[in-house]
Design a protein around this motif. Structure first.
Motif, PDB file in Angstrom:
ATOM      1  N   UNK A 105     -48.286 -54.554 -44.268  1.00 30.20           N
ATOM      2  CA  UNK A 105     -48.043 -55.501 -45.356  1.00 30.20           C
ATOM      3  C   UNK A 105     -49.048 -55.263 -46.482  1.00 30.20           C
ATOM      4  N   UNK A 106     -48.738 -55.737 -47.700  1.00 29.04           N
ATOM      5  CA  UNK A 106     -49.660 -55.542 -48.826  1.00 29.04           C
ATOM      6  C   UNK A 106     -51.008 -56.205 -48.576  1.00 29.04           C
ATOM      7  N   UNK A 107     -52.034 -55.576 -49.099  1.00 26.76           N
ATOM      8  CA  UNK A 107     -53.386 -56.121 -48.980  1.00 26.76           C
ATOM      9  C   UNK A 107     -53.423 -57.522 -49.584  1.00 26.76           C
ATOM     10  N   UNK A 108     -53.996 -58.469 -48.860  1.00 27.82           N
ATOM     11  CA  UNK A 108     -54.091 -59.840 -49.331  1.00 27.82           C
ATOM     12  C   UNK A 108     -52.991 -60.753 -48.835  1.00 27.82           C
ATOM     13  N   UNK A 109     -51.964 -60.198 -48.204  1.00 28.08           N
ATOM     14  CA  UNK A 109     -50.856 -61.040 -47.741  1.00 28.08           C
ATOM     15  C   UNK A 109     -51.118 -61.655 -46.368  1.00 28.08           C
ATOM     16  N   UNK A 110     -52.107 -61.146 -45.648  1.00 26.80           N
ATOM     17  CA  UNK A 110     -52.474 -61.745 -44.364  1.00 26.80           C
ATOM     18  C   UNK A 110     -53.479 -62.861 -44.604  1.00 26.80           C
ATOM     19  N   UNK A 111     -53.199 -64.026 -44.062  1.00 23.83           N
ATOM     20  CA  UNK A 111     -54.122 -65.146 -44.174  1.00 23.83           C
ATOM     21  C   UNK A 111     -55.412 -64.783 -43.439  1.00 23.83           C
ATOM     22  N   UNK A 112     -56.541 -64.759 -44.112  1.00 26.91           N
ATOM     23  CA  UNK A 112     -57.800 -64.394 -43.456  1.00 26.91           C
ATOM     24  C   UNK A 112     -58.090 -65.240 -42.221  1.00 26.91           C
ATOM     25  N   UNK A 113     -57.627 -66.490 -42.210  1.00 22.86           N
ATOM     26  CA  UNK A 113     -57.855 -67.361 -41.057  1.00 22.86           C
ATOM     27  C   UNK A 113     -57.061 -66.910 -39.835  1.00 22.86           C
ATOM     28  N   UNK A 114     -56.022 -66.106 -40.062  1.00 23.38           N
ATOM     29  CA  UNK A 114     -55.177 -65.655 -38.955  1.00 23.38           C
ATOM     30  C   UNK A 114     -55.445 -64.219 -38.524  1.00 23.38           C
ATOM     31  N   UNK A 115     -56.330 -63.527 -39.235  1.00 18.39           N
ATOM     32  CA  UNK A 115     -56.653 -62.147 -38.853  1.00 18.39           C
ATOM     33  C   UNK A 115     -57.472 -62.185 -37.564  1.00 18.39           C
ATOM     34  N   UNK A 116     -56.962 -61.536 -36.526  1.00 16.16           N
ATOM     35  CA  UNK A 116     -57.633 -61.531 -35.225  1.00 16.16           C
ATOM     36  C   UNK A 116     -58.593 -60.351 -35.115  1.00 16.16           C
ATOM     37  N   UNK A 117     -58.130 -59.173 -35.512  1.00 20.21           N
ATOM     38  CA  UNK A 117     -58.973 -57.975 -35.500  1.00 20.21           C
ATOM     39  C   UNK A 117     -59.267 -57.564 -36.942  1.00 20.21           C
ATOM     40  N   UNK A 118     -60.513 -57.694 -37.382  1.00 22.33           N
ATOM     41  CA  UNK A 118     -60.865 -57.242 -38.734  1.00 22.33           C
ATOM     42  C   UNK A 118     -60.785 -55.728 -38.842  1.00 22.33           C
ATOM     43  N   UNK A 119     -60.486 -55.260 -40.025  1.00 22.14           N
ATOM     44  CA  UNK A 119     -60.313 -53.831 -40.249  1.00 22.14           C
ATOM     45  C   UNK A 119     -61.532 -52.987 -39.931  1.00 22.14           C
ATOM     46  N   UNK A 120     -62.712 -53.582 -39.862  1.00 28.22           N
ATOM     47  CA  UNK A 120     -63.926 -52.823 -39.561  1.00 28.22           C
ATOM     48  C   UNK A 120     -63.828 -52.134 -38.203  1.00 28.22           C
ATOM     49  N   UNK A 121     -62.986 -52.672 -37.293  1.00 25.60           N
ATOM     50  CA  UNK A 121     -62.847 -52.100 -35.956  1.00 25.60           C
ATOM     51  C   UNK A 121     -61.710 -51.089 -35.853  1.00 25.60           C
ATOM     52  N   UNK A 122     -60.971 -50.859 -36.930  1.00 29.20           N
ATOM     53  CA  UNK A 122     -59.764 -50.035 -36.880  1.00 29.20           C
ATOM     54  C   UNK A 122     -59.952 -48.765 -37.697  1.00 29.20           C
ATOM     55  N   UNK A 123     -59.484 -47.646 -37.160  1.00 29.69           N
ATOM     56  CA  UNK A 123     -59.621 -46.361 -37.842  1.00 29.69           C
ATOM     57  C   UNK A 123     -58.300 -45.827 -38.388  1.00 29.69           C
ATOM     58  N   UNK A 124     -57.214 -46.025 -37.651  1.00 28.16           N
ATOM     59  CA  UNK A 124     -55.906 -45.527 -38.089  1.00 28.16           C
ATOM     60  C   UNK A 124     -54.839 -46.585 -37.795  1.00 28.16           C
ATOM     61  N   UNK A 125     -53.892 -46.718 -38.715  1.00 29.64           N
ATOM     62  CA  UNK A 125     -52.784 -47.662 -38.549  1.00 29.64           C
ATOM     63  C   UNK A 125     -51.481 -46.951 -38.874  1.00 29.64           C
ATOM     64  N   UNK A 126     -50.483 -47.147 -38.017  1.00 35.21           N
ATOM     65  CA  UNK A 126     -49.174 -46.549 -38.267  1.00 35.21           C
ATOM     66  C   UNK A 126     -48.099 -47.607 -38.050  1.00 35.21           C
ATOM     67  N   UNK A 127     -47.137 -47.666 -38.945  1.00 33.30           N
ATOM     68  CA  UNK A 127     -46.008 -48.581 -38.811  1.00 33.30           C
ATOM     69  C   UNK A 127     -44.913 -47.903 -38.002  1.00 33.30           C
ATOM     70  N   UNK A 128     -44.444 -48.568 -36.942  1.00 31.71           N
ATOM     71  CA  UNK A 128     -43.415 -47.985 -36.079  1.00 31.71           C
ATOM     72  C   UNK A 128     -42.111 -48.771 -36.118  1.00 31.71           C
ATOM     73  N   UNK A 129     -42.075 -49.866 -36.907  1.00 30.50           N
ATOM     74  CA  UNK A 129     -40.861 -50.664 -36.965  1.00 30.50           C
ATOM     75  C   UNK A 129     -40.837 -51.717 -35.876  1.00 30.50           C
ATOM     76  N   UNK A 130     -39.876 -52.609 -35.990  1.00 29.94           N
ATOM     77  CA  UNK A 130     -39.790 -53.710 -35.045  1.00 29.94           C
ATOM     78  C   UNK A 130     -39.300 -53.244 -33.685  1.00 29.94           C
ATOM     79  N   UNK A 131     -39.806 -53.884 -32.632  1.00 24.50           N
ATOM     80  CA  UNK A 131     -39.385 -53.545 -31.275  1.00 24.50           C
ATOM     81  C   UNK A 131     -37.904 -53.843 -31.081  1.00 24.50           C
ATOM     82  N   UNK A 132     -37.292 -53.139 -30.150  1.00 30.77           N
ATOM     83  CA  UNK A 132     -35.866 -53.296 -29.918  1.00 30.77           C
ATOM     84  C   UNK A 132     -35.501 -54.694 -29.432  1.00 30.77           C
ATOM     85  N   UNK A 133     -36.449 -55.385 -28.796  1.00 29.05           N
ATOM     86  CA  UNK A 133     -36.146 -56.699 -28.233  1.00 29.05           C
ATOM     87  C   UNK A 133     -36.599 -57.849 -29.144  1.00 29.05           C
TER      88      UNK A 133
END
Length: 257
Positions: free
Chosen positions: A196-224
């Motif tokens: 999602x665009x930067x700023x669209x996630x409510x900071x109060x709802x972010x569980x894992x801050x980006x400081x802990x993440x190195x790579x992100x890939x979008x795979x689409x919604x799960x089949x279920x």
């Protein structure tokens, strides 16, 4: 400009070498990063040590990684269940090593690694084979054993949404081990349904801050899922089941066998 997104799952897991220690999120199939696991199988890394709550379900995801012969050791809490036939066969044949860790200790040892805690005392396992060879101490009249953190070279995590900085939100119980694993690995790789665009996630709802993440890939919604809501189950082979009542019946059938 910080941008941690990559174009596909294959690119996301590139560079994971043979012999790596890899944390894989998920509680059974809930929150399991299946697309990243499939990409890791295609990538070819072998001799892996895997840290996960379970030891694979059916023939997909983590079970497929085990079946491909890529895992030399697994550290987990629940290695055996009705659909753990891949692990069962490998273990009985002496083709995989198991380190059994009680679930609470597993979670806390991973969390301790991310928090920089050197070790901690736990009452879990006192008086059992799991405490053999470990330092013991009585604290306030209760027996404890010393447990050390569990860290990894890589963590594969599944989240619901993320932004290009790597900030993550999860879907309900699919959150499980994801947040603590993200902080306990040298390199954290995350698959999300949607970037999602930067700023669209409510900071109060972010569980894992980006400081802990190195790579992100979008795979689409799960089949279920549909718009993030559960619309059906999966059978023991991971195939989607349209009618939840059918999924329940299939699960019960598997439990009875």
């Amino acid at each position: 400009m910080i941008d941690k997104t990559v174009q596909d799952a294959v690119t996301a897991v590139a560079g994971i070498p043979d012999g790596s220690t890899v944390m894989i999120g998920g509680f059974g199939r809930a929150g399991q990063p299946v697309e990243l696991i499939d990409a890791l199988i295609a990538q070819g890394a072998s001799g892996l040590t895997i840290i996960n709550n379970n030891a694979g379900n059916g023939d997909t995801g983590l079970a497929a990684l085990l079946a491909a012969g890529r895992v030399k050791k697994i550290v987990c809490s629940f290695p055996r269940q009705t659909d753990s036939w891949v692990f069962d066969g490998l273990y009985r044949d002496g083709k995989i090593e198991l380190e059994l860790v009680p679930q609470g200790n597993l979670a806390e040892r991973i969390r301790a690694a991310g928090a920089g805690i050197g070790a901690f005392f736990s009452p879990t396992g006192v008086g059992t084979e799991l405490a053999e060879g470990k330092e013991a101490r009585e604290i306030d009249g209760r027996q404890y054993v010393l447990e050390y953190p569990i860290k990894a070279d890589f963590a594969l995590v599944s989240a619901l949404k993320g932004d290009r900085w790597g900030n993550l939100v999860y879907r309900k119980t699919a959150r499980n081990f994801g947040p603590i694993m993200a902080s306990a690995a040298t390199t954290t790789i995350v698959q999300v349904d949607e970037i999602v665009p930067l700023g669209s996630l409510d900071p109060e709802n972010v569980v894992t801050p980006g400081i802990f993440v190195d790579r992100v890939v979008a795979v689409g919604e799960r089949r279920w899922l549909s718009d993030g809501e559960f619309v059906g189950g999966v059978d023991l082979e991971g195939r989607p089941v349209a009618d939840p009542s059918t999924a329940s019946a299939a699960a019960q059938k598997g439990a009875d066998q």
